[in-house]
Design a protein around this motif. Structure first.
Motif, PDB file in Angstrom:
ATOM      1  N   ASP A 205       0.809  -1.213   0.000  1.00 59.19           N
ATOM      2  CA  ASP A 205       0.000   0.000   0.000  1.00 59.19           C
ATOM      3  C   ASP A 205       0.846   1.268   0.000  1.00 59.19           C
ATOM      4  OD1 ASP A 205       0.682  -1.042   2.547  1.00 59.19           O
ATOM      5  OD2 ASP A 205      -0.757   0.259   3.533  1.00 59.19           O
ATOM      6  N   LYS A 249      -4.133  -4.701  -0.202  1.00 55.09           N
ATOM      7  CA  LYS A 249      -3.056  -3.708  -0.079  1.00 55.09           C
ATOM      8  C   LYS A 249      -3.028  -2.727  -1.256  1.00 55.09           C
ATOM      9  CE  LYS A 249      -1.026  -5.053   3.784  1.00 55.09           C
ATOM     10  NZ  LYS A 249      -0.797  -4.144   4.929  1.00 55.09           N
ATOM     11  N   GLY A 250      -4.014  -2.827  -2.165  1.00 53.02           N
ATOM     12  CA  GLY A 250      -4.135  -1.806  -3.197  1.00 53.02           C
ATOM     13  C   GLY A 250      -3.774  -2.219  -4.605  1.00 53.02           C
TER      14      GLY A 250
END
Length: 274
Positions: A205, A249-250
């Motif tokens: 992230d 986490k993106g």
């Protein structure tokens, strides 16, 4: 967050899946598997039917220790398959996994939609000029050295800080050439130990600071099967676990061998967000 790909504005509000189609005899998992037109077309049909947004064609193995093939050999492996897929699946968005500018140019001339470069332009200084000329999306990955030497270059003072700095520099060069549709790949398994790979994933992230879509490519890699004491052929369960973490986490794109399972991860992730 969006990118323009062949005139289509792709929105990464919902993460995408990129299916891998290796055309090499020596890739770590599926090397030599797709040898004839029938096998290739069946696999492309499967990948697209399962919901992948992209297919990533690679004709040069980038596994640790892999020898570089010459440009003619890479083109001979790649171009007939690219043309075959284009004829039979004209709407498919094809990514080309190469670090050679000549290969990228030849593929883009034949309808490829984007370039996936493990070196972010550092192994061929002409690469970024080709990307700028064709105005296509560009995946830039973090790596030190080349596939032959990268696992000898795993010492960092600060792993995360150095990789973020690397992307800051490479993005600056890309932007200076007018390349705006950039996707970043932190390079799991490239110039990193197992422990570093897991630290990188756990802090994925942090790379949202680049404001670019993130690609996570952990599919069946040694960071999974060595930890679990198995091999690439038995690493699907571990891959699925890490794909879900990458989404949380993106990650905007999952690059995978197993499209159906990755699509299920995305569906479950989207439900968790609801």
């Amino acid at each position: 967050m969006t990118i323009n790909c062949k005139g289509k504005l792709l929105d990464f509000t919902v993460p995408k899946v990129m299916g891998i189609l290796n055309l090499t005899p020596d890739s770590f998992y599926d090397g030599g598997k797709y040898k004839n037109e029938k096998n290739i077309l069946e696999q492309v049909d499967k990948i697209t039917a399962l919901g992948a947004t992209f297919i990533d064609l690679g004709a040069q193995s980038t596994r640790p220790g892999a020898n570089e093939v010459n440009t003619d050999e890479e083109l001979n492996r790649l171009l007939p398959v690219l043309e075959l897929v284009q004829r039979n699946f004209p709407e498919t968005l094809i990514s080309i996994d190469t670090f050679k500018a000549v290969v990228a140019k030849e593929a883009l001339d034949r309808g490829a939609a984007m370039i996936n470069d493990i070196s972010a332009g550092l192994l061929d200084e002409a690469m970024l000029d080709v990307i700028a000329e064709y105005h296509v999306p560009y995946i830039m990955m973090h790596m030190r050295g080349n596939p032959k030497t990268m696992q000898q270059q795993t010492i960092y003072d600060d792993l995360l800080q150095e990789i973020i700095h690397y992307f800051s520099e490479r993005l600056s060069v890309a932007y200076s050439k007018g390349i705006m549709d950039v996707i970043i790949d932190p390079g799991f398994g490239f110039s990193k130990t197992m422990e570093q790979n897991y630290k990188l994933l756990n802090h994925l992230d942090l790379f949202n600071v680049t404001d670019r879509p993130l690609l996570a490519g952990v599919s069946r890699k040694s960071m999974i099967y060595k930890l679990l004491g198995t091999d690439a052929h038995n690493a699907l369960n571990g891959t699925t676990a890490l794909n879900m973490l990458a989404l949380q986490k993106g990650a905007s794109i999952l690059r995978v061998h197993d499209v159906g399972e990755a699509m299920e991860c995305v569906k479950i992730y989207e439900q968790l967000k609801a």
